[in-house]
Scaffold this active site. Structure first.
Site, PDB file in Angstrom:
ATOM      1  N   ARG A 158      37.794  65.580 109.852  1.00  0.00           N
ATOM      2  CA  ARG A 158      38.534  66.790 109.488  1.00  0.00           C
ATOM      3  C   ARG A 158      37.833  68.038 110.023  1.00  0.00           C
ATOM      4  O   ARG A 158      38.496  68.971 110.503  1.00  0.00           O
ATOM      5  CB  ARG A 158      38.663  66.888 107.964  1.00  0.00           C
ATOM      6  CG  ARG A 158      39.364  68.149 107.516  1.00  0.00           C
ATOM      7  CD  ARG A 158      39.514  68.220 106.017  1.00  0.00           C
ATOM      8  NE  ARG A 158      40.180  69.459 105.613  1.00  0.00           N
ATOM      9  CZ  ARG A 158      40.576  69.733 104.383  1.00  0.00           C
ATOM     10  NH1 ARG A 158      40.381  68.871 103.413  1.00  0.00           N
ATOM     11  NH2 ARG A 158      41.157  70.887 104.107  1.00  0.00           N
TER      12      ARG A 158
ATOM     13  N   ASN B  47      48.133  62.239 104.722  1.00  0.00           N
ATOM     14  CA  ASN B  47      48.645  63.190 105.713  1.00  0.00           C
ATOM     15  C   ASN B  47      48.424  62.700 107.142  1.00  0.00           C
ATOM     16  O   ASN B  47      47.487  61.955 107.399  1.00  0.00           O
ATOM     17  CB  ASN B  47      47.941  64.542 105.532  1.00  0.00           C
ATOM     18  CG  ASN B  47      48.530  65.350 104.400  1.00  0.00           C
ATOM     19  OD1 ASN B  47      49.735  65.375 104.211  1.00  0.00           O
ATOM     20  ND2 ASN B  47      47.672  66.006 103.623  1.00  0.00           N
TER      21      ASN B  47
ATOM     22  N   CYS C 105      54.247  64.587  98.533  1.00  0.00           N
ATOM     23  CA  CYS C 105      53.400  65.760  98.746  1.00  0.00           C
ATOM     24  C   CYS C 105      53.416  66.580  97.462  1.00  0.00           C
ATOM     25  O   CYS C 105      54.378  66.531  96.695  1.00  0.00           O
ATOM     26  CB  CYS C 105      53.942  66.591  99.911  1.00  0.00           C
ATOM     27  SG  CYS C 105      52.986  68.083 100.297  1.00  0.00           S
TER      28      CYS C 105
ATOM     29  N   HIS D 174      55.199  69.884 104.902  1.00  0.00           N
ATOM     30  CA  HIS D 174      54.393  71.043 105.285  1.00  0.00           C
ATOM     31  C   HIS D 174      55.153  72.014 106.180  1.00  0.00           C
ATOM     32  O   HIS D 174      54.555  72.789 106.921  1.00  0.00           O
ATOM     33  CB  HIS D 174      53.079  70.607 105.950  1.00  0.00           C
ATOM     34  CG  HIS D 174      52.140  69.955 104.990  1.00  0.00           C
ATOM     35  ND1 HIS D 174      50.883  69.517 105.355  1.00  0.00           N
ATOM     36  CD2 HIS D 174      52.267  69.651 103.672  1.00  0.00           C
ATOM     37  CE1 HIS D 174      50.283  68.985 104.295  1.00  0.00           C
ATOM     38  NE2 HIS D 174      51.108  69.058 103.268  1.00  0.00           N
TER      39      HIS D 174
ATOM     40  N   TYR E 196      52.116  76.634 104.296  1.00  0.00           N
ATOM     41  CA  TYR E 196      51.839  76.160 105.658  1.00  0.00           C
ATOM     42  C   TYR E 196      52.613  76.964 106.702  1.00  0.00           C
ATOM     43  O   TYR E 196      52.263  76.937 107.877  1.00  0.00           O
ATOM     44  CB  TYR E 196      52.191  74.681 105.791  1.00  0.00           C
ATOM     45  CG  TYR E 196      51.191  73.766 105.116  1.00  0.00           C
ATOM     46  CD1 TYR E 196      50.048  73.322 105.786  1.00  0.00           C
ATOM     47  CD2 TYR E 196      51.369  73.362 103.806  1.00  0.00           C
ATOM     48  CE1 TYR E 196      49.128  72.500 105.175  1.00  0.00           C
ATOM     49  CE2 TYR E 196      50.449  72.538 103.177  1.00  0.00           C
ATOM     50  CZ  TYR E 196      49.333  72.119 103.871  1.00  0.00           C
ATOM     51  OH  TYR E 196      48.420  71.304 103.250  1.00  0.00           O
TER      52      TYR E 196
END
Length: 421
Positions: A90, A144, A164, A194, A244
């Site tokens: 990440r 995700n 989500c 998102h 987002y």
């Protein structure tokens, strides 16, 4: 009822455990299995999970194992919450895109593509093993990028629904502002995972009074602050976009910000270390307050609600999930995966009818869906050209020079996770 959590060693897990304990009448679990290859983390999380169950007088049995096949055997539902490559991957997703002047983020843009490429093959392997062991089990995907991963699962014929926590977060927020219970709030939630907008906030159900104009008039400043968008943007749109959408509506501003502070991945890694230290304390028997800063707010309530409905229990009749479009948005293919209000039951999720979508939102939805088509193709078949095409199609990239540079960086940073590279 047996439920298995793959990625059970996640620091998120005590949030789930707390929800399972509090909502045991809705989802009466007799056995909960936490599966994770990281044995040390699993021991810490599993110990806290048992203490939470004991404190709340839950009689269910909690089992921890590193053996996936044993963990999913006989499960009624399998919840996926894994992160291939961990926080180190990440960290890369959030940093190398900035070198090309693009947003570095773990679920959208170039970083989101990297996560999809690492994740889809692993999730499909897990799902096949679930199907061999127990073909009737439901797969609930919280991993995700949820939209792409859920589409991969559905196209492979798995009984899967994507989940989500963005929608339930809005539901809880709006309920608090309105002074009503969350069950009274029904969202007109439309888009992709998102990439969504709340076009109406209705009281009492899909046909209830739309109180969104009142929410924006009375609480617009607070909502805008939460989204980190200017209040006039909300007033002009007349909707509430997912947070987002800031990556799209204020891309250059976000890139400048990200270049001047530590990554979210670095913050989370430090938080996870602190949380795991806490989880090792034998006196701790509840989820710590710090966990609220980790993300995933209301995740447990959403997961319990969805699992209960899929397994024939007492879940809410309507829930926001990720599932096949099947004509709901006529400008998308039937096999696109959308995030929308759906009727959920033992046969799965059926999207509710959706009012026509304004071109301002439909255009972006269609654009990102085209990217997701190409991203899934790259995840399933590999190859530099497929990665390049997916990046070129993404509205946060869109220029061949950027796509070229990002492709090279993506492959270089993820080679160990890409079999074809």
């Amino acid at each position: 009822m047996k439920l298995t959590v793959v990625g059970g060693g996640s620091t998120y897990t005590p949030e789930l455990i707390d929800g399972f304990a509090r909502l045991r009448d809705t989802l009466p679990i007799t056995e909960l299995v936490l599966v994770d290859p990281a044995a040390e983390r699993l021991d810490l999380v599993g110990g806290l999970a048992r203490r939470i169950f004991a404190k709340q007088d839950h009689t269910g049995r909690i089992v921890t194992t590193t053996d996936l096949d044993a963990g999913v055997e006989g499960a009624d539902a399998v919840l996926l919450q894994l992160r291939v490559g961990g926080q180190a991957a990440r960290q890369q997703d959030e940093t190398w895109p900035l070198e090309c002047g693009c947003v570095g983020q773990e679920t959208t843009g170039a970083g989101g593509l990297a996560k999809a490429l690492r994740t889809v093959p692993v999730v499909l392997d897990i799902a096949e093993r679930v199907r061999r062991t127990n073909p009737d089990a439901w797969i609930i995907d919280f991993t995700n990028p949820v939209g792409i991963v859920t589409r991969a699962l559905l196209q492979a014929g798995h009984k899967a629904v994507g989940l989500c926590n963005v929608a339930i977060g809005f539901q809880r927020k709006f309920a608090g502002l309105l002074g009503v219970t969350p069950s009274e709030v029904h969202l007109d939630h439309v888009g992709l995972n998102h990439l969504t907008w709340e076009r109406a906030v209705r009281l009492g159900g899909p046909e209830g009074e739309n109180v969104l104009p009142r929410l924006l008039a009375e609480h617009g400043d607070a909502i805008a602050d939460d989204l980190r968008l200017p209040r006039p943007v909300l007033d002009r749109l007349g909707v509430v976009p997912s947070y987002y959408l800031r990556y799209f509506y204020a891309h250059d501003e976000v890139v400048r910000e990200l270049g001047t502070k530590p990554s979210r991945a670095a913050e989370v890694a430090a938080m996870e270390k602190e949380l795991l230290d806490m989880y090792g304390d034998p006196a701790l028997d509840e989820k710590p307050a710090l966990l609220a800063k980790r993300g995933g707010a209301f995740y447990s309530e959403a997961a319990v609600d969805l699992a209960a409905s899929l397994l024939g229990g007492g879940g809410s009749p309507y829930q926001v999930v990720n599932t096949y479009n099947n004509g709901t948005l006529p400008f998308l293919a039937d096999d696109a995966v959308i995030e929308t209000q759906a009727a959920v039951g033992a046969r799965g999720a059926t999207p509710l009818p959706v009012a026509p979508v304004d071109p301002l939102y439909a255009g972006l939805i269609a654009n990102v869906t085209a990217y997701e088509d190409l991203a899934l193709e790259a995840a399933l078949r590999g190859g530099r050209d497929r990665v390049f095409k997916a990046l070129l199609a993404h509205p946060l990239v869109g220029q061949y020079a950027y796509a070229d540079g990002l492709t090279d960086r993506l492959i270089a940073h993820n080679r160990e996770h890409l079999a074809w590279a």
